[in-house]
Design a protein around this motif. Structure first.
Motif, PDB file in Angstrom:
ATOM      1  N   ALA A 196       0.855  -1.190   0.000  1.00 54.93           N
ATOM      2  CA  ALA A 196       0.000   0.000   0.000  1.00 54.93           C
ATOM      3  C   ALA A 196       0.891   1.239   0.000  1.00 54.93           C
ATOM      4  CB  ALA A 196      -0.909   0.002   1.220  1.00 54.93           C
ATOM      5  N   LEU A 197       0.675   2.103  -0.988  1.00 57.43           N
ATOM      6  CA  LEU A 197       1.538   3.279  -1.131  1.00 57.43           C
ATOM      7  C   LEU A 197       0.730   4.452  -1.664  1.00 57.43           C
ATOM      8  CD1 LEU A 197       4.527   4.292  -1.013  1.00 57.43           C
ATOM      9  CD2 LEU A 197       4.669   3.704  -3.427  1.00 57.43           C
ATOM     10  N   ASP A 198       0.611   5.497  -0.829  1.00 54.24           N
ATOM     11  CA  ASP A 198      -0.047   6.739  -1.248  1.00 54.24           C
ATOM     12  C   ASP A 198      -1.422   6.498  -1.865  1.00 54.24           C
ATOM     13  OD1 ASP A 198       2.214   8.066  -0.390  1.00 54.24           O
ATOM     14  OD2 ASP A 198       3.134   8.124  -2.376  1.00 54.24           O
ATOM     15  N   GLY A 199      -2.223   5.683  -1.203  1.00 57.39           N
ATOM     16  CA  GLY A 199      -3.583   5.461  -1.669  1.00 57.39           C
ATOM     17  C   GLY A 199      -3.710   4.491  -2.823  1.00 57.39           C
ATOM     18  N   THR A 200      -2.627   3.877  -3.233  1.00 60.77           N
ATOM     19  CA  THR A 200      -2.685   2.901  -4.320  1.00 60.77           C
ATOM     20  C   THR A 200      -1.991   1.622  -3.876  1.00 60.77           C
ATOM     21  OG1 THR A 200      -2.221   2.529  -6.673  1.00 60.77           O
ATOM     22  CG2 THR A 200      -0.528   3.642  -5.378  1.00 60.77           C
ATOM     23  N   THR A 201      -2.141   0.579  -4.669  1.00 65.39           N
ATOM     24  CA  THR A 201      -1.528  -0.718  -4.364  1.00 65.39           C
ATOM     25  C   THR A 201      -0.462  -1.035  -5.397  1.00 65.39           C
ATOM     26  OG1 THR A 201      -3.591  -1.518  -3.372  1.00 65.39           O
ATOM     27  CG2 THR A 201      -1.949  -3.158  -3.969  1.00 65.39           C
ATOM     28  N   VAL A 202       0.694  -1.392  -4.920  1.00 63.83           N
ATOM     29  CA  VAL A 202       1.834  -1.691  -5.792  1.00 63.83           C
ATOM     30  C   VAL A 202       2.147  -3.178  -5.719  1.00 63.83           C
ATOM     31  CG1 VAL A 202       4.272  -1.202  -6.269  1.00 63.83           C
ATOM     32  CG2 VAL A 202       2.766   0.621  -5.430  1.00 63.83           C
ATOM     33  N   TYR A 203       2.391  -3.764  -6.881  1.00 70.02           N
ATOM     34  CA  TYR A 203       2.773  -5.171  -6.959  1.00 70.02           C
ATOM     35  C   TYR A 203       4.173  -5.278  -7.546  1.00 70.02           C
ATOM     36  CZ  TYR A 203      -2.194  -6.047  -6.159  1.00 70.02           C
ATOM     37  OH  TYR A 203      -3.464  -6.069  -5.630  1.00 70.02           O
ATOM     38  N   VAL A 204       5.011  -6.027  -6.881  1.00 68.60           N
ATOM     39  CA  VAL A 204       6.414  -6.151  -7.289  1.00 68.60           C
ATOM     40  C   VAL A 204       6.773  -7.627  -7.395  1.00 68.60           C
ATOM     41  CG1 VAL A 204       8.803  -5.551  -6.745  1.00 68.60           C
ATOM     42  CG2 VAL A 204       6.950  -4.018  -6.061  1.00 68.60           C
ATOM     43  N   THR A 205       7.557  -7.972  -8.418  1.00 66.35           N
ATOM     44  CA  THR A 205       8.098  -9.319  -8.542  1.00 66.35           C
ATOM     45  C   THR A 205       9.623  -9.230  -8.578  1.00 66.35           C
ATOM     46  OG1 THR A 205       8.018  -9.276 -10.967  1.00 66.35           O
ATOM     47  CG2 THR A 205       6.069 -10.129  -9.807  1.00 66.35           C
ATOM     48  N   ALA A 206      10.271 -10.367  -8.447  1.00 62.73           N
ATOM     49  CA  ALA A 206      11.732 -10.366  -8.408  1.00 62.73           C
ATOM     50  C   ALA A 206      12.285 -11.665  -8.988  1.00 62.73           C
ATOM     51  CB  ALA A 206      12.236 -10.191  -6.973  1.00 62.73           C
ATOM     52  N   CYS A 207      13.442 -11.552  -9.606  1.00 63.48           N
ATOM     53  CA  CYS A 207      14.191 -12.725 -10.049  1.00 63.48           C
ATOM     54  C   CYS A 207      15.245 -13.050  -8.995  1.00 63.48           C
ATOM     55  CB  CYS A 207      14.871 -12.465 -11.391  1.00 63.48           C
ATOM     56  SG  CYS A 207      13.743 -12.492 -12.813  1.00 63.48           S
ATOM     57  N   VAL A 208      15.594 -14.324  -8.894  1.00 63.38           N
ATOM     58  CA  VAL A 208      16.564 -14.773  -7.901  1.00 63.38           C
ATOM     59  C   VAL A 208      17.590 -15.687  -8.554  1.00 63.38           C
ATOM     60  CG1 VAL A 208      16.913 -15.976  -5.715  1.00 63.38           C
ATOM     61  CG2 VAL A 208      14.815 -14.663  -6.087  1.00 63.38           C
ATOM     62  N   GLY A 209      18.843 -15.430  -8.251  1.00 60.25           N
ATOM     63  CA  GLY A 209      19.914 -16.340  -8.633  1.00 60.25           C
ATOM     64  C   GLY A 209      20.651 -16.741  -7.368  1.00 60.25           C
ATOM     65  N   PHE A 210      21.089 -17.980  -7.295  1.00 58.97           N
ATOM     66  CA  PHE A 210      21.807 -18.408  -6.090  1.00 58.97           C
ATOM     67  C   PHE A 210      22.952 -19.340  -6.457  1.00 58.97           C
ATOM     68  CE2 PHE A 210      18.418 -21.548  -6.616  1.00 58.97           C
ATOM     69  CZ  PHE A 210      19.080 -22.748  -6.445  1.00 58.97           C
ATOM     70  N   CYS A 211      23.907 -19.396  -5.551  1.00 54.00           N
ATOM     71  CA  CYS A 211      25.056 -20.276  -5.733  1.00 54.00           C
ATOM     72  C   CYS A 211      25.347 -20.974  -4.415  1.00 54.00           C
ATOM     73  CB  CYS A 211      26.280 -19.489  -6.207  1.00 54.00           C
ATOM     74  SG  CYS A 211      27.773 -20.508  -6.389  1.00 54.00           S
ATOM     75  N   MET A 212      25.240 -22.291  -4.394  1.00 51.21           N
ATOM     76  CA  MET A 212      25.597 -23.056  -3.209  1.00 51.21           C
ATOM     77  C   MET A 212      27.115 -23.078  -3.062  1.00 51.21           C
ATOM     78  SD  MET A 212      22.864 -26.229  -3.252  1.00 51.21           S
ATOM     79  CE  MET A 212      23.323 -26.766  -4.908  1.00 51.21           C
ATOM     80  N   LEU A 213      27.570 -23.104  -1.823  1.00 53.05           N
ATOM     81  CA  LEU A 213      29.002 -23.025  -1.563  1.00 53.05           C
ATOM     82  C   LEU A 213      29.768 -24.142  -2.252  1.00 53.05           C
ATOM     83  CD1 LEU A 213      31.373 -21.704  -0.169  1.00 53.05           C
ATOM     84  CD2 LEU A 213      30.833 -22.998   1.908  1.00 53.05           C
ATOM     85  N   GLY A 214      29.170 -25.336  -2.291  1.00 51.01           N
ATOM     86  CA  GLY A 214      29.849 -26.465  -2.922  1.00 51.01           C
ATOM     87  C   GLY A 214      30.078 -26.285  -4.410  1.00 51.01           C
ATOM     88  N   ARG A 215      29.337 -25.363  -5.044  1.00 44.19           N
ATOM     89  CA  ARG A 215      29.484 -25.114  -6.478  1.00 44.19           C
ATOM     90  C   ARG A 215      30.169 -23.790  -6.778  1.00 44.19           C
ATOM     91  NH1 ARG A 215      23.701 -26.935  -9.253  1.00 44.19           N
ATOM     92  NH2 ARG A 215      23.655 -29.073  -8.448  1.00 44.19           N
ATOM     93  N   ALA A 216      30.549 -23.078  -5.738  1.00 48.21           N
ATOM     94  CA  ALA A 216      31.125 -21.743  -5.944  1.00 48.21           C
ATOM     95  C   ALA A 216      32.486 -21.836  -6.629  1.00 48.21           C
ATOM     96  CB  ALA A 216      31.259 -21.028  -4.610  1.00 48.21           C
ATOM     97  N   PRO A 217      32.719 -21.003  -7.626  1.00 49.89           N
ATOM     98  CA  PRO A 217      34.026 -20.978  -8.279  1.00 49.89           C
ATOM     99  C   PRO A 217      34.999 -20.118  -7.482  1.00 49.89           C
ATOM    100  CG  PRO A 217      32.595 -19.377  -9.303  1.00 49.89           C
ATOM    101  CD  PRO A 217      31.779 -20.056  -8.231  1.00 49.89           C
ATOM    102  N   GLY A 218      36.260 -20.150  -7.853  1.00 48.03           N
ATOM    103  CA  GLY A 218      37.233 -19.271  -7.207  1.00 48.03           C
ATOM    104  C   GLY A 218      37.558 -19.701  -5.796  1.00 48.03           C
ATOM    105  N   THR A 219      38.287 -18.826  -5.130  1.00 52.44           N
ATOM    106  CA  THR A 219      38.776 -19.148  -3.786  1.00 52.44           C
ATOM    107  C   THR A 219      38.456 -18.061  -2.778  1.00 52.44           C
ATOM    108  OG1 THR A 219      40.938 -18.196  -4.343  1.00 52.44           O
ATOM    109  CG2 THR A 219      40.665 -20.565  -4.689  1.00 52.44           C
ATOM    110  N   ASN A 220      37.461 -17.212  -3.059  1.00 50.42           N
ATOM    111  CA  ASN A 220      37.127 -16.152  -2.116  1.00 50.42           C
ATOM    112  C   ASN A 220      35.635 -15.841  -2.169  1.00 50.42           C
ATOM    113  OD1 ASN A 220      36.709 -14.258  -4.360  1.00 50.42           O
ATOM    114  ND2 ASN A 220      38.946 -14.207  -4.497  1.00 50.42           N
ATOM    115  N   GLY A 221      35.206 -15.015  -1.223  1.00 48.59           N
ATOM    116  CA  GLY A 221      33.799 -14.673  -1.126  1.00 48.59           C
ATOM    117  C   GLY A 221      33.296 -13.852  -2.300  1.00 48.59           C
ATOM    118  N   LYS A 222      34.139 -13.018  -2.870  1.00 50.15           N
ATOM    119  CA  LYS A 222      33.718 -12.188  -4.004  1.00 50.15           C
ATOM    120  C   LYS A 222      33.325 -13.050  -5.189  1.00 50.15           C
ATOM    121  CE  LYS A 222      35.194  -8.333  -6.927  1.00 50.15           C
ATOM    122  NZ  LYS A 222      36.284  -7.373  -7.237  1.00 50.15           N
ATOM    123  N   ALA A 223      34.110 -14.087  -5.469  1.00 55.98           N
ATOM    124  CA  ALA A 223      33.784 -14.991  -6.573  1.00 55.98           C
ATOM    125  C   ALA A 223      32.478 -15.718  -6.302  1.00 55.98           C
ATOM    126  CB  ALA A 223      34.922 -15.992  -6.777  1.00 55.98           C
TER     127      ALA A 223
END
Length: 257
Positions: free
Chosen positions: A183-210
């Protein structure tokens, strides 16, 4: 015990640690010591004063962890800098304890259209609501940060076991709470989102940034599939993106010739 089904004892222990690490400690110490004095006099006061620091240290307390916890609990979503540190520390701790974790990258769909529709202050309120909802959908020990204009990062506290199904359920739960009407300023807003995830066992590189970048790569691929999509990072996905990049480079070279 897995990520999806923490038992009651684990919840109580984690809640106790949160209290001993957070700003609640500032009210807990005077209350306990005063109560001990009224009940048992000076001897009980001395015992409480000695016992509380021991409990705090036993729960992993330190000046640095208190500072970090205070920031998280008072501000909700942590800063991108603190999030990067958390991802790095989580990676190190999970590997040392042979536990699992995951990093998620979440981005709102078509948020520029919302910015054009509402004033900047209203758009900021929408982002604040979304941030609060993401935090509410997770455990107290998970870390949330706004890592872009309308992008959020989540780093899950290490657990004994986490698999693809539980990560997808986690992403879906976050999407469901984001998609609830705002609810925003007398109107109704609907929002959606995309999600990407990486499990630690599949993470590339050797640090948190990667690791974080891998989650963002998965997010980018999810966005290509349309609003509300979810994608997991894998080596195959990285190879696919590399082939696409190589193909684009070959086309550019061919056009130049």
């Amino acid at each position: 015990m897995n990520w999806r089904e923490p038992n009651l004892w684990t919840k109580l222990v984690e809640r106790g640690k949160a209290v001993l690490h957070g700003p609640q400690l500032l009210t807990l110490v005077p209350a306990v010591t005063l109560g001990a004095f009224w009940v048992g006099g000076e001897f009980a006061l001395l015992a409480a004063a000695l016992l509380l620091p021991i409990l705090w240290v036993a729960a992993g307390g330190s000046l640095s962890t208190f500072s970090m916890r205070k920031h998280v609990l008072t501000k909700g979503a942590v800063t991108p800098e603190l999030f990067a540190d958390t991802v790095e520390n989580t990676r190190t701790a999970a590997h040392a304890a042979r536990k699992a974790s995951t990093v998620l990258a979440i981005e709102l769909d078509d948020f520029n259209a919302l910015r054009d529709r509402f004033e900047p202050a209203a758009a900021d309120r929408i982002l604040a609501v979304i941030s609060d909802r993401i935090i509410a959908a997770l455990r107290d020990q998970d870390t949330v940060s706004r890592i872009g204009d309308c992008r959020f990062g989540v780093c899950a506290q290490p657990v004994v076991h986490i698999d693809l199904e539980s990560c997808i359920q986690m992403a879906s739960r976050i999407q469901e709470t984001i998609e609830e009407p705002i609810a925003l300023d007398g109107t109704t807003v609907y929002v959606t989102a995309c999600v990407g995830f990486c499990m630690l066992g599949r993470a590339p590189g050797t640090n948190g940034k990667a690791w974080t970048n891998a989650a963002i790569v998965a997010l980018t691929e999810a966005q290509k599939r349309g609003p509300g999509s979810v994608r997991a990072y894998s080596a195959e996905l990285q190879n696919l993106l590399k082939r696409r990049a190589d193909m684009r480079e070959e086309v550019v070279v061919a056009l130049e010739k």
